[in-house]
Each structure stands twice: as structure tokens, then as C-alpha cells.
Design an enzyme around this catalytic site. Structure first.
Site, PDB file in Angstrom:
ATOM      1  N   LYS A 115      34.743  45.000  43.690  1.00 49.23           N
ATOM      2  CA  LYS A 115      35.855  44.875  44.638  1.00 49.23           C
ATOM      3  C   LYS A 115      35.887  46.042  45.612  1.00 49.23           C
ATOM      4  CE  LYS A 115      38.801  41.641  42.202  1.00 49.23           C
ATOM      5  NZ  LYS A 115      40.119  41.303  41.665  1.00 49.23           N
ATOM      6  N   LYS A 196      28.334  33.748  41.591  1.00 44.34           N
ATOM      7  CA  LYS A 196      29.393  32.990  40.919  1.00 44.34           C
ATOM      8  C   LYS A 196      30.387  32.437  41.945  1.00 44.34           C
ATOM      9  CE  LYS A 196      32.974  36.259  39.966  1.00 44.34           C
ATOM     10  NZ  LYS A 196      33.793  37.090  39.203  1.00 44.34           N
ATOM     11  N   LYS A 199      36.628  33.329  45.057  1.00 42.99           N
ATOM     12  CA  LYS A 199      37.420  33.137  46.276  1.00 42.99           C
ATOM     13  C   LYS A 199      37.013  34.107  47.384  1.00 42.99           C
ATOM     14  CE  LYS A 199      41.307  36.051  45.153  1.00 42.99           C
ATOM     15  NZ  LYS A 199      41.103  36.544  43.804  1.00 42.99           N
TER      16      LYS A 199
HETATM   17  P1  AMP Z   1      41.417  35.269  38.758  1.00 42.66           P
HETATM   18  O1  AMP Z   1      41.645  34.323  39.889  1.00 42.66           O
HETATM   19  O2  AMP Z   1      40.453  36.353  39.076  1.00 42.66           O
HETATM   20  O3  AMP Z   1      42.732  35.747  38.163  1.00 42.66           O
HETATM   21  O4  AMP Z   1      40.677  34.422  37.615  1.00 42.66           O
HETATM   22  C1  AMP Z   1      41.355  33.534  36.781  1.00 42.66           C
HETATM   23  C2  AMP Z   1      40.457  33.096  35.646  1.00 42.66           C
HETATM   24  O5  AMP Z   1      39.369  32.308  36.137  1.00 42.66           O
HETATM   25  C3  AMP Z   1      39.821  34.251  34.860  1.00 42.66           C
HETATM   26  O6  AMP Z   1      39.883  33.931  33.477  1.00 42.66           O
HETATM   27  C4  AMP Z   1      38.410  34.270  35.341  1.00 42.66           C
HETATM   28  O7  AMP Z   1      37.504  34.781  34.386  1.00 42.66           O
HETATM   29  C5  AMP Z   1      38.150  32.795  35.593  1.00 42.66           C
HETATM   30  N1  AMP Z   1      37.073  32.584  36.574  1.00 42.66           N
HETATM   31  C6  AMP Z   1      37.027  33.074  37.842  1.00 42.66           C
HETATM   32  N2  AMP Z   1      35.893  32.680  38.475  1.00 42.66           N
HETATM   33  C7  AMP Z   1      35.199  31.927  37.580  1.00 42.66           C
HETATM   34  C8  AMP Z   1      33.950  31.230  37.632  1.00 42.66           C
HETATM   35  N3  AMP Z   1      33.188  31.214  38.728  1.00 42.66           N
HETATM   36  N4  AMP Z   1      33.555  30.562  36.514  1.00 42.66           N
HETATM   37  C9  AMP Z   1      34.318  30.552  35.405  1.00 42.66           C
HETATM   38  N5  AMP Z   1      35.502  31.190  35.292  1.00 42.66           N
HETATM   39  C10 AMP Z   1      35.942  31.864  36.366  1.00 42.66           C
END
Ligand code: AMP
Ligand code: TRP
Length: 329
Positions: A115, A196, A199
Site C-alpha cells: 500500500k 490478484k 480494487k
Molecule cells: P478488504 O476489502 O481488503 O477488506 O477484503 C475483504 C476480504 O476479502 C478479506 O478477507 C480479503 O482477504 C478478501 N479478499 C480480497 N481480495 C481477494 C481476492 N482476490 N481473492 C480472495 N479473497 C480476497
């Protein structure tokens, strides 16, 4: 025997993509419905302040995420669903935990490094401290399990480390949590299967709010591998393997079964069917979310009730911590 506690959280930062859904949210619902756990699901708004944000958008993003939670099937009768900032014991515990956290351990965190590279103009201390608050979110409920995507494994390892440190120093106070992964712990980008889905690269995301037309277009445009066989081989066919994982998770069919049914057929037919599978699986969610978004009072009331339940448990644990460290006279 009391049920084991399960805790997870998602940041309110905008639209959820299919990685968030298949790595986390869909699993939250399944784990909740298994009836095996005492579940807490949090909208981690304080965490999200570590990224650039607009105050006007933030409140909308919180409501959007609660609508996502409920539309996906999280149920306030079965799980405690709440907002992190409404439960001050999390941030208070985070301070205490920060004093047993070695600086060097935080400096190793890959998410912080990534980040910082993505937004060099906003390398704030909150971003650096982030795993300490995440640890507090988890251990304040004595969580045994934490369902997350694999990008959070390092943070969970960190949580386990400071939990052990705290327990060793002040006597057994917290449970060491373990991660729970889905079959899709790391969904890759539709435009680049070596990155991966994230967003920060919206071009490769399929958002769970995307219209059927957009979903069909994005899947049609998704990169494929050389050759023509629909086969699961992350090394040799990373793009098709990623699409197979989506197909499997959204249809409930195993990857083996899918490989068989697409034997001798090309990528185009596979992608066409996949688009319909995704559209069909997301339609009920999207309909429910649309209805929920017109009921903001109901959404807020759901959070108020969840906040109250979470506060009761968390403040009790904080008191136990304060006693352990000698802050109660
Ligand atoms: P966040 O939006 O960063 O709070 O992520 C929310 C959840 O989604 C967390 O448990 C992340 O590990 C999961 N996550 C985010 N991106 C991915 C991805 N590309 N594949 C699988 N899980 C994801
Ligand atoms: N760090 C997580 C993410 O970026 C979000 C999060 C904050 C979390 N606190 C948590 C996840 C507690 C699980 C448990 O996705």
C-alpha cells in the site's frame, strides 16, 4: 460445550468484487448457517481511514456494506453484525497491544509495503499500525477462527504472535486464532492472472453489483491462455484455472466435473456458460440488495442492535485486560 467464536471484518471502501465474495463474504454466510460457531462480523470503518477517503462517501460506504452483508445472507438473528468504531474497546485494546508489538514485526508486513508503494503520498502511521488494530478486533472476542482471503494470512500470523506475547507476559488472557480459507483464497484478476483481483486495479475486477450485461462483457474479455483445452493447471493455464475456480464456486460443481463437461469444447463456449452461471448466482443477491438500499432506517437499526451486543462482550474483555495489566485500582 460453548460454540467456538468466529470473527471477521471487511473495510467499507466501495464496491465488493468477486474476490471479496468468494474469498470471504460467501464463506461468512456458509459458516454462519452451519450453526457451529458464535459469529461476529464487523464493518471495519476505522481500518478504512488508513486509505484516502472522503467523509461524505464514508457513511454511504458503511450503509452499502451492511446492505451487502444482509443481501448475501448474513442474518442479525444468527450473527452479531456491527461497526468497529461503535465499539471503542477495539481501539483501546489496540493501544495496549501496540505496547507489546515489536516495531520490526510491523515493518515486515507485505500489505503495508504494497500500500505504501501504491500511494506514496499517504504512508500514514494508521496504515503501519493496521495489523495491531486487526489483532484487537479478533482477540477481544476470544476468536478461535477467522475466515479471510490469503492476503490476510500474514496479519493473522502477526495476531498469533502478539497474542502469545501478551499471554506470556500477563498470563493467559486471549485465544490464539486460526485462519479459515475457502477454495478460492486468492482470486486472480480477469485481465492479468498473475495479479490478484484487487480494487486498486479495477480493470481486472468483476464487481458483485455489476449488471448482467457488464458481467457478460467482462467474462468475454477476460484473458485466456494459449491452447484451447479447458483444464485446471494453475502453472500452465493460470487464466483458465482462475475462471474454472469461479465457475466451480458459483455453481457448486467440482472442477473435475467441469473439466469433463467441457472436454472437446473451446474457451468461447466455456466463457459463455460461465457468464450465465455468474449472472444467475448473483441475481438473487442483487435483487435483495436493491430492496435493502431503500430501507436505510432498517439497515441502521440492524447495526445499532449489533453494536450493542458487541459492546457488551468487548467491554467486558477489556476490563479483564485492564485488571491483568494493573490499571484497575
Ligand atoms: P478488504 O476489502 O481488503 O477488506 O477484503 C475483504 C476480504 O476479502 C478479506 O478477507 C480479503 O482477504 C478478501 N479478499 C480480497 N481480495 C481477494 C481476492 N482476490 N481473492 C480472495 N479473497 C480476497
Ligand atoms: N485486514 C482485513 C482486510 O484488509 C480487514 C479486517 C480488519 C479483518 N479487522 C479484521 C479481517 C478482523 C478479519 C478479522 O481485509
Amino acid at each position: 460445550m460453548a460454540k467456538p467464536v468466529l470473527v471477521s471484518g471487511i473495510q467499507p471502501t466501495g464496491k465488493l468484487h468477486l474476490g471479496n465474495y468468494l474469498g470471504a463474504l460467501k464463506n461468512f454466510v456458509e459458516l454462519q448457517n452451519s450453526g457451529k460457531y458464535l459469529c461476529y462480523f464487523s464493518i471495519v470503518d476505522y481500518h478504512s481511514l488508513s486509505e484516502v477517503f472522503s467523509p461524505k462517501e464514508k457513511s454511504k460506504q458503511i450503509l452499502e456494506l451492511i446492505a451487502d452483508f444482509l443481501a448475501a445472507g448474513l442474518d442479525p438473528q444468527k450473527s452479531t453484525i456491527f461497526v468497529q468504531s461503535a465499539v471503542p474497546a477495539h481501539t483501546e485494546l489496540a493501544w495496549v497491544l501496540s505496547t507489546v508489538t515489536p516495531f520490526g514485526e510491523l515493518r515486515r508486513m507485505t500489505q503495508f509495503k504494497e500500500k505504501s508503494e501504491d500511494t506514496p503520498q499517504n504512508i500514514n502511521v494508521g496504515l503501519f499500525n493496521y495489523p495491531v488494530l486487526m489483532s484487537a478486533d479478533i482477540i477481544i472476542y476470544n476468536a478461535k477462527f477467522v475466515p479471510v482471503g490469503d492476503d490476510q494470512l500474514q496479519h493473522l500470523e502477526f495476531t498469533r504472535m502478539i497474542t502469545r506475547k501478551f499471554n506470556k507476559k500477563f498470563g493467559k488472557t486471549f485465544t490464539e486464532p486460526k485462519p479459515l480459507l475457502t477454495n478460492v483464497p486468492r482470486l486472480m484478476s480477469l485481465d492479468n492472472p498473475s495479479k490478484k483481483m484487487s480494487k486498486s486495479r479495477p480493470g481486472g475486477c468483476l464487481f458483485i453489483d455489476d449488471t448482467p450485461t457488464t458481467i457478460r462483457e467482462k467474462i468475454k474479455r477476460a484473458v485466456t491462455d494459449s491452447g484451447s483445452e479447458v483444464k485446471y493447471s494453475p502453472k500452465n493455464k493460470p487464466a483458465i484455472s482462475n475462471l474454472l475456480l469461479i465457475y466451480s464456486a458459483m455453481s457448486g460443481k467440482s472442477v473435475k466435473t467441469l473439466e469433463k463437461s467441457y472436454k472437446g469444447k473451446g474457451y468461447a463456449e466455456f466463457k459463455k456458460d460461465l457468464a450465465e452461471v455468474v449472472v444467475k448466482a448473483l441475481t438473487p443477491f442483487q435483487k435483495k440488495k436493491k430492496a435493502l438500499k431503500t430501507q436505510s432506517l432498517k439497515l441502521k437499526a440492524t447495526l445499532t442492535a449489533g453494536n450493542k451486543k458487541a459492546n457488551t462482550v468487548a467491554s467486558k474483555k477489556l476490563l479483564e485486560v485492564k485488571k491483568k495489566i494493573g490499571l484497575i485500582l
